[in-house]
Design a protein around this motif. Structure first.
Motif, PDB file in Angstrom:
ATOM      1  N   GLY A  26      -4.843  -3.205 -10.129  1.00  0.00           N
ATOM      2  CA  GLY A  26      -3.951  -3.509 -11.238  1.00  0.00           C
ATOM      3  C   GLY A  26      -4.210  -2.686 -12.483  1.00  0.00           C
ATOM      4  O   GLY A  26      -3.884  -3.105 -13.580  1.00  0.00           O
ATOM      5  N   LYS A  27      -4.780  -1.502 -12.329  1.00  0.00           N
ATOM      6  CA  LYS A  27      -5.131  -0.686 -13.491  1.00  0.00           C
ATOM      7  C   LYS A  27      -4.135   0.444 -13.746  1.00  0.00           C
ATOM      8  O   LYS A  27      -4.445   1.371 -14.466  1.00  0.00           O
ATOM      9  CB  LYS A  27      -6.529  -0.091 -13.297  1.00  0.00           C
ATOM     10  N   VAL A  28      -2.953   0.373 -13.146  1.00  0.00           N
ATOM     11  CA  VAL A  28      -1.972   1.433 -13.335  1.00  0.00           C
ATOM     12  C   VAL A  28      -0.636   0.824 -13.743  1.00  0.00           C
ATOM     13  O   VAL A  28      -0.354  -0.343 -13.490  1.00  0.00           O
ATOM     14  CB  VAL A  28      -1.789   2.273 -12.050  1.00  0.00           C
ATOM     15  N   SER A  29       0.195   1.669 -14.346  1.00  0.00           N
ATOM     16  CA  SER A  29       1.531   1.229 -14.731  1.00  0.00           C
ATOM     17  C   SER A  29       2.467   1.326 -13.526  1.00  0.00           C
ATOM     18  O   SER A  29       2.102   1.832 -12.468  1.00  0.00           O
ATOM     19  CB  SER A  29       2.058   2.112 -15.863  1.00  0.00           C
ATOM     20  N   LYS A  30       3.687   0.844 -13.701  1.00  0.00           N
ATOM     21  CA  LYS A  30       4.656   0.852 -12.608  1.00  0.00           C
ATOM     22  C   LYS A  30       5.017   2.289 -12.219  1.00  0.00           C
ATOM     23  O   LYS A  30       5.143   2.604 -11.040  1.00  0.00           O
ATOM     24  CB  LYS A  30       5.902   0.084 -13.033  1.00  0.00           C
ATOM     25  N   LYS A  31       5.159   3.160 -13.210  1.00  0.00           N
ATOM     26  CA  LYS A  31       5.518   4.547 -12.936  1.00  0.00           C
ATOM     27  C   LYS A  31       4.384   5.254 -12.183  1.00  0.00           C
ATOM     28  O   LYS A  31       4.624   5.985 -11.226  1.00  0.00           O
ATOM     29  CB  LYS A  31       5.809   5.277 -14.245  1.00  0.00           C
ATOM     30  N   GLU A  32       3.158   5.006 -12.607  1.00  0.00           N
ATOM     31  CA  GLU A  32       2.028   5.639 -11.950  1.00  0.00           C
ATOM     32  C   GLU A  32       1.828   5.068 -10.544  1.00  0.00           C
ATOM     33  O   GLU A  32       1.427   5.783  -9.630  1.00  0.00           O
ATOM     34  CB  GLU A  32       0.758   5.438 -12.777  1.00  0.00           C
ATOM     35  N   ALA A  33       2.131   3.789 -10.357  1.00  0.00           N
ATOM     36  CA  ALA A  33       2.024   3.185  -9.030  1.00  0.00           C
ATOM     37  C   ALA A  33       3.026   3.820  -8.075  1.00  0.00           C
ATOM     38  O   ALA A  33       2.721   4.055  -6.907  1.00  0.00           O
ATOM     39  CB  ALA A  33       2.244   1.685  -9.107  1.00  0.00           C
ATOM     40  N   LYS A  34       4.217   4.136  -8.590  1.00  0.00           N
ATOM     41  CA  LYS A  34       5.224   4.807  -7.766  1.00  0.00           C
ATOM     42  C   LYS A  34       4.748   6.198  -7.379  1.00  0.00           C
ATOM     43  O   LYS A  34       4.891   6.617  -6.234  1.00  0.00           O
ATOM     44  CB  LYS A  34       6.538   4.871  -8.546  1.00  0.00           C
ATOM     45  N   TYR A  35       4.133   6.908  -8.309  1.00  0.00           N
ATOM     46  CA  TYR A  35       3.581   8.227  -8.023  1.00  0.00           C
ATOM     47  C   TYR A  35       2.471   8.128  -6.977  1.00  0.00           C
ATOM     48  O   TYR A  35       2.375   8.929  -6.066  1.00  0.00           O
ATOM     49  CB  TYR A  35       3.057   8.867  -9.308  1.00  0.00           C
ATOM     50  N   ARG A  36       1.632   7.115  -7.112  1.00  0.00           N
ATOM     51  CA  ARG A  36       0.539   6.931  -6.152  1.00  0.00           C
ATOM     52  C   ARG A  36       1.077   6.593  -4.768  1.00  0.00           C
ATOM     53  O   ARG A  36       0.483   6.967  -3.764  1.00  0.00           O
ATOM     54  CB  ARG A  36      -0.421   5.856  -6.645  1.00  0.00           C
ATOM     55  N   LEU A  37       2.187   5.878  -4.708  1.00  0.00           N
ATOM     56  CA  LEU A  37       2.783   5.572  -3.418  1.00  0.00           C
ATOM     57  C   LEU A  37       3.262   6.855  -2.748  1.00  0.00           C
ATOM     58  O   LEU A  37       3.045   7.056  -1.545  1.00  0.00           O
ATOM     59  CB  LEU A  37       3.938   4.590  -3.580  1.00  0.00           C
ATOM     60  N   TYR A  38       3.900   7.737  -3.506  1.00  0.00           N
ATOM     61  CA  TYR A  38       4.331   9.014  -2.951  1.00  0.00           C
ATOM     62  C   TYR A  38       3.121   9.839  -2.495  1.00  0.00           C
ATOM     63  O   TYR A  38       3.160  10.494  -1.455  1.00  0.00           O
ATOM     64  CB  TYR A  38       5.148   9.805  -3.966  1.00  0.00           C
ATOM     65  N   THR A  39       2.045   9.792  -3.261  1.00  0.00           N
ATOM     66  CA  THR A  39       0.823  10.492  -2.867  1.00  0.00           C
ATOM     67  C   THR A  39       0.267   9.908  -1.585  1.00  0.00           C
ATOM     68  O   THR A  39      -0.195  10.632  -0.702  1.00  0.00           O
ATOM     69  CB  THR A  39      -0.224  10.381  -3.989  1.00  0.00           C
ATOM     70  N   HIS A  40       0.334   8.597  -1.464  1.00  0.00           N
ATOM     71  CA  HIS A  40      -0.151   7.922  -0.261  1.00  0.00           C
ATOM     72  C   HIS A  40       0.643   8.361   0.969  1.00  0.00           C
ATOM     73  O   HIS A  40       0.066   8.649   2.023  1.00  0.00           O
ATOM     74  CB  HIS A  40      -0.040   6.415  -0.471  1.00  0.00           C
TER      75      HIS A  40
END
Length: 146
Positions: A26-40
């Motif tokens: 829970g240490k990221v924002s919604k936009k960064e979480a979306k970026y991390r999902l694409y990275t995943h």
């Protein structure tokens, strides 16, 4: 066993899990979480490509001179039987998950209002879980007939 055969899957698991560590904490924002999902997703396909190349280089499980086509034994009926067993287990588990997802919160609500409703509520939750057990039993019967 080659060191690369142990190291490559471990690196792939780390590559797949690493982008999601901060998302789950829970240490990221919604936009960064979306970026991390694409990275995943990108890491998953890189790992898939790496495993494919690893198998093509002859470092797989087959002995020298043996190919995957030569190692396959069995009939079409056996393959379809295994597919039917997998579908019976998988789809019954999905159905049981849906049933428990609907019945368990209702059971908790009924129990919180009146303590005498516990037995009745747990019966409905157990019926939902029984669907998955029936699917596993059908799969075992199918596999035993092959």
């Amino acid at each position: 066993m080659n060191v690369l055969e142990i190291l490559l899957p471990a690196v792939c698991v780390v590559m797949i899990c690493l982008p999601l560590v901060k998302v789950f904490t829970g240490k990221v924002s919604k936009k960064e979480a979306k970026y991390r999902l694409y990275t995943h997703v990108a890491c998953f396909f890189v790992c898939l490509l790496g495993f494919s190349l690893f198998q093509m280089n002859g470092m797989g499980v087959f002995a020298e001179g043996e190919t995957a086509v030569n190692s396959i034994t069995g009939t079409m009926a056996q393959g379809l039987g295994f597919l039917a067993a997998a579908l019976a287990t998988g789809l019954s588990s999905v159905g049981a998950g849906i049933a428990v997802a609907a019945a368990a919160p209702a059971a908790i609500g009924a129990f919180s209002e009146n303590d005498k409703n516990f037995g009745k509520a747990m019966i409905f939750v157990a019926l939902g879980e029984g669907v998955a057990i029936y699917g596993v039993l059908i799969s075992i019967l199918i596999i035993n007939k092959l």
